[in-house]
Design a protein around this motif. Structure first.
Motif: not given
Length: 382
Positions: A43-49, A56-75
């Motif tokens: 959680a620390a890195s999630a807020k650090s930027g 993920d739930l499909g078993g893939h290794q994914v590099t994702v932005p910090a939570a603070a940097d997730i501003r636009k989501i596509v579903i």
């Protein structure tokens, strides 16, 4: 949202699955802890930027932005929408969505929980999940949520983090919905001390007490997935496009169509042989058509469910309840109220829904909105 796109989606959905659309059917026996291990590193890195690496739930290794940097989501995955709108800090963050997310939802409830839904872009993906790459990139998403390899094909190679929500081998609505909720909350650094697991715990405790009063003679139920142009598709054993059996089991109900592998087409004669105690309808012809016995070529009057007026539409909120969604803990209680009305009254179900929305969405539902959840298709003819 483009009205022509929605109209096209409505037509196409008659023959397409709303959940995975082409995925390999899931098998049973997966551990209930399958989703809990798919956590964000810290959680620390999630807020650090700093970006985070997740599984993920499909078993893939994914590099994702910090939570603070997730501003636009596509579903891309329709049912995942219901979880995002409950966990996202602001629904304005949802910049792109698959229009099929709204085909079996309830517009009155979506409007309340997702007020900007009609302005969210959807033209970048068609009803077959084919993605227009140029249109998608124009949305400048920070992250994409998808479901399985079929949906992944349209976004492979893009320099956008994409998170898979397909848990292979899982057919437990509780396991799946808890995992989806947990993955979204971890990605967005939303409070994980609350969420759908607590709701499932409360529902399971209630079900234990209620079903202890059910004797050895369990009621039988049937879920009609599609009823169009004389073709009847039912939800049999659990599969990627049919969750009725797992939900029936939670409600102490036997699936009349359990012998059907996955979702399959059946004849009226087969339904006569099963003679289920109650029937629920998902898409196409609503329950009212069956109760009126007005469908050409189908005589429902020979069935016990018809004679006892035990034919119902699947309730709809931010998604139809027969598919895992953010309101899934409510569905088994509704099922009990229909199969064993002496155990749970309609008024008690309405109270459960009202309090659930107060707890999870901070929304006060009116009596009319509750009516729309429980009788939406009867009122609209959809």
């Amino acid at each position: 949202m483009n009205s022509k796109l929605i109209a096209a989606a409505l037509a196409a959905t008659l023959c397409l699955s709303l959940t995975a659309c082409g995925q390999t059917p899931a098998s049973s026996g997966a551990s209930a802890s399958a989703g809990s291990s798919q956590a964000v590193e810290s959680a620390a890195s999630a807020k650090s930027g700093e970006p985070r690496t997740i599984t993920d739930l499909g078993g893939h290794q994914v590099t994702v932005p910090a939570a603070a940097d997730i501003r636009k989501i596509v579903i891309l995955s329709p049912p995942v929408m219901s979880f995002v709108i409950g966990a996202v800090p602001d629904t304005e963050m949802i910049v792109g969505i698959n229009a099929r997310s709204f085909l079996t939802s309830n517009p009155q409830i979506v409007e309340k929980a997702f007020p900007n839904w009609q302005s969210v872009e959807s033209s970048f993906v068609d009803v077959n999940f084919a993605v227009n790459t140029e249109s998608l990139l124009a949305l400048e998403p920070d992250i994409i949520f998808y479901y399985g390899d079929f949906q992944r094909k349209g976004i492979e190679g893009l320099a956008i983090p994409a998170v898979d929500f397909l848990m292979k081998g899982v057919n437990s609505p509780e396991t799946m919905s808890v995992a989806w909720d947990g993955q979204i909350r971890e990605l967005l650094s939303t409070d994980t001390s609350v969420g759908i697991q607590q709701e499932w715990d409360a529902t399971n405790a209630k079900l234990d007490k209620l079903l202890a009063q059910v004797g050895d003679e369990k009621k039988t139920g049937l879920c009609i997935k599609l009823n169009q142009a004389g073709s009847l598709m039912v939800m049999g054993s659990d599969s990627f496009d049919g969750w009725a059996q797992s939900f029936f089991a939670l409600g102490g109900i036997e699936n009349a169509a359990a012998s059907i592998e996955g979702t399959g087409e059946v004849s009226m004669e087969q339904i006569y042989q099963w003679d289920p105690d109650f029937i629920m309808c998902f898409q196409d012809a609503p329950a009212s058509y069956i109760l009126e016995n007005s469908i050409e070529g189908q005589d429902w009057s020979l069935l016990s469910a018809w004679k006892n007026k035990q034919v119902f539409d699947v309730p709809r909120t931010t998604y139809a309840w027969v598919t895992p969604c953010a309101d899934s803990p409510l569905f088994p209680l509704w099922l009990v109220s229909k199969a064993y009305p002496e155990l749970v009254s309609d008024d008690e179900v309405r109270t459960e829904i009202r309090e659930y929305y107060q707890r999870n969405y901070s929304l006060e539902l009116t009596e009319g909105e509750l009516d729309s959840i429980l009788d939406y298709r009867e009122a609209t003819g959809i």
